[in-house]
Design a protein around this motif. Structure first.
Motif, short mmCIF file in Angstrom:
data_model
loop_
_atom_site.label_atom_id
_atom_site.label_comp_id
_atom_site.label_asym_id
_atom_site.label_seq_id
_atom_site.Cartn_x
_atom_site.Cartn_y
_atom_site.Cartn_z
N HIS A 153 43.26 52.33 51.13
CA HIS A 153 43.54 52.43 52.56
C HIS A 153 42.84 53.68 53.10
CE1 HIS A 153 46.27 49.12 52.21
NE2 HIS A 153 47.00 49.75 51.32
N ASP B 15 45.51 40.83 51.47
CA ASP B 15 46.18 40.18 50.33
C ASP B 15 45.36 38.99 49.84
OD1 ASP B 15 48.21 42.04 50.63
OD2 ASP B 15 49.46 40.70 51.84
N ASN C 211 50.34 51.14 43.82
CA ASN C 211 50.02 49.72 43.85
C ASN C 211 48.62 49.46 43.32
OD1 ASN C 211 52.52 49.18 44.87
ND2 ASN C 211 51.81 48.40 46.83
N HIS C 212 47.68 50.34 43.64
CA HIS C 212 46.30 50.22 43.13
C HIS C 212 46.32 50.23 41.61
CE1 HIS C 212 42.15 51.44 42.24
NE2 HIS C 212 41.83 51.11 43.48
N ARG D 148 43.39 44.57 49.52
CA ARG D 148 44.78 44.90 49.79
C ARG D 148 45.15 44.77 51.27
NH1 ARG D 148 45.63 50.47 47.16
NH2 ARG D 148 47.75 50.12 47.86
N TYR E 209 46.49 35.93 47.66
CA TYR E 209 47.37 36.29 46.56
C TYR E 209 48.26 35.09 46.27
CZ TYR E 209 46.60 41.42 46.95
OH TYR E 209 46.09 42.69 46.96
N ILE F 192 47.83 46.99 40.20
CA ILE F 192 46.88 45.87 40.31
C ILE F 192 45.82 45.98 39.22
CG2 ILE F 192 45.06 44.86 41.75
CD1 ILE F 192 46.88 45.60 44.19
N TYR G 287 52.67 43.22 44.95
CA TYR G 287 51.99 44.46 45.32
C TYR G 287 51.41 44.41 46.72
CZ TYR G 287 52.31 44.44 40.27
OH TYR G 287 52.77 44.32 38.99
N ALA G 288 51.78 43.41 47.49
CA ALA G 288 51.30 43.31 48.87
C ALA G 288 51.81 44.53 49.64
CB ALA G 288 51.78 42.02 49.51
N ASP G 289 50.90 45.14 50.37
CA ASP G 289 51.26 46.34 51.14
C ASP G 289 51.84 45.99 52.50
OD1 ASP G 289 50.43 48.07 49.14
OD2 ASP G 289 48.37 48.08 49.88
N ILE H 263 39.25 47.47 43.87
CA ILE H 263 40.53 47.26 44.55
C ILE H 263 40.48 48.14 45.78
CG2 ILE H 263 43.04 47.44 44.37
CD1 ILE H 263 42.47 47.42 41.20
#
Length: 192
Positions: free
Chosen positions: A115, A147, A45-46, A144, A168, A49, A190-192, A112
């Protein structure tokens, strides 16, 4: 939060650069606020983005490039070393420059969040100070965990004067010298 001085730092900038030169390619090191930091490797996802951001920059400002994994001198007196997720600068800006050069002329840095345990202090607290002290006009932080995107701008005396946050999906204006608006609808994918 107070900044470390050269006397309080874990090591000298020169020692950090020597360690960084010999680190394996799979390890990304930074020297932030007098401390050696290990920056997390990006996940899928990183990377998506980052590519979204790169495409936005190329579409709106074709004379500029978003350079990935860029090492910049930061903080007061250029005592910090940050490895940005991206640095927006004119095409060919970094030609002939060393690993930690090129801060002059960078219009925006992009981070970005990852985690990891250090994200809060590194990306949300220390890097805004370091980038503002280096007079980088715009710092875009893609958060992230929440969001959101935070646009830091107008550096003055080591602090960004403006720092609006957008969810977002919002339309996000990037101030001059970047000077265009982001449509962040795709980030919701791409929201976690």
């Amino acid at each position: 939060m107070t900044h470390s001085t050269a006397d309080e730092a874990q090591m000298s900038v020169e020692d950090f650069e020597e360690i960084e030169r010999h680190a394996p390619e799979t390890v990304r090191l930074e020297f932030i606020n007098g401390r050696l930091e290990v920056k997390a490797m990006p996940d899928g996802n990183h990377r998506e983005i980052f590519m979204w951001r790169l495409e936005q920059c190329m579409r709106h400002r074709p004379g500029l490039r978003l350079y990935p994994e860029t090492g910049l001198k930061t903080e007061a007196y250029h005592r910090g070393r940050a490895r940005t997720d991206g640095a927006l600068a004119p095409r060919k800006h970094f030609v002939g420059q060393g690993e930690w050069d090129g801060r002059e002329g960078v219009l925006m840095v992009v981070e970005i969040t990852s985690h990891d345990d250090d994200t809060n202090s590194r990306d949300r607290v220390e890097k805004p100070i370091g980038y503002a002290e280096a007079d980088i006009p715009v710092y875009l932080l893609v958060e992230r965990d929440s969001d959101t995107l935070t646009v830091f701008s107008e550096p003055k005396n080591g602090t960004y004067q403006q720092r609006p946050t957008y969810p977002y999906g919002a339309t996000v204006p990037l101030p001059d010298p970047v000077g265009f608006t982001l449509d962040t609808e795709e980030l919701q994918d791409y929201a976690d």
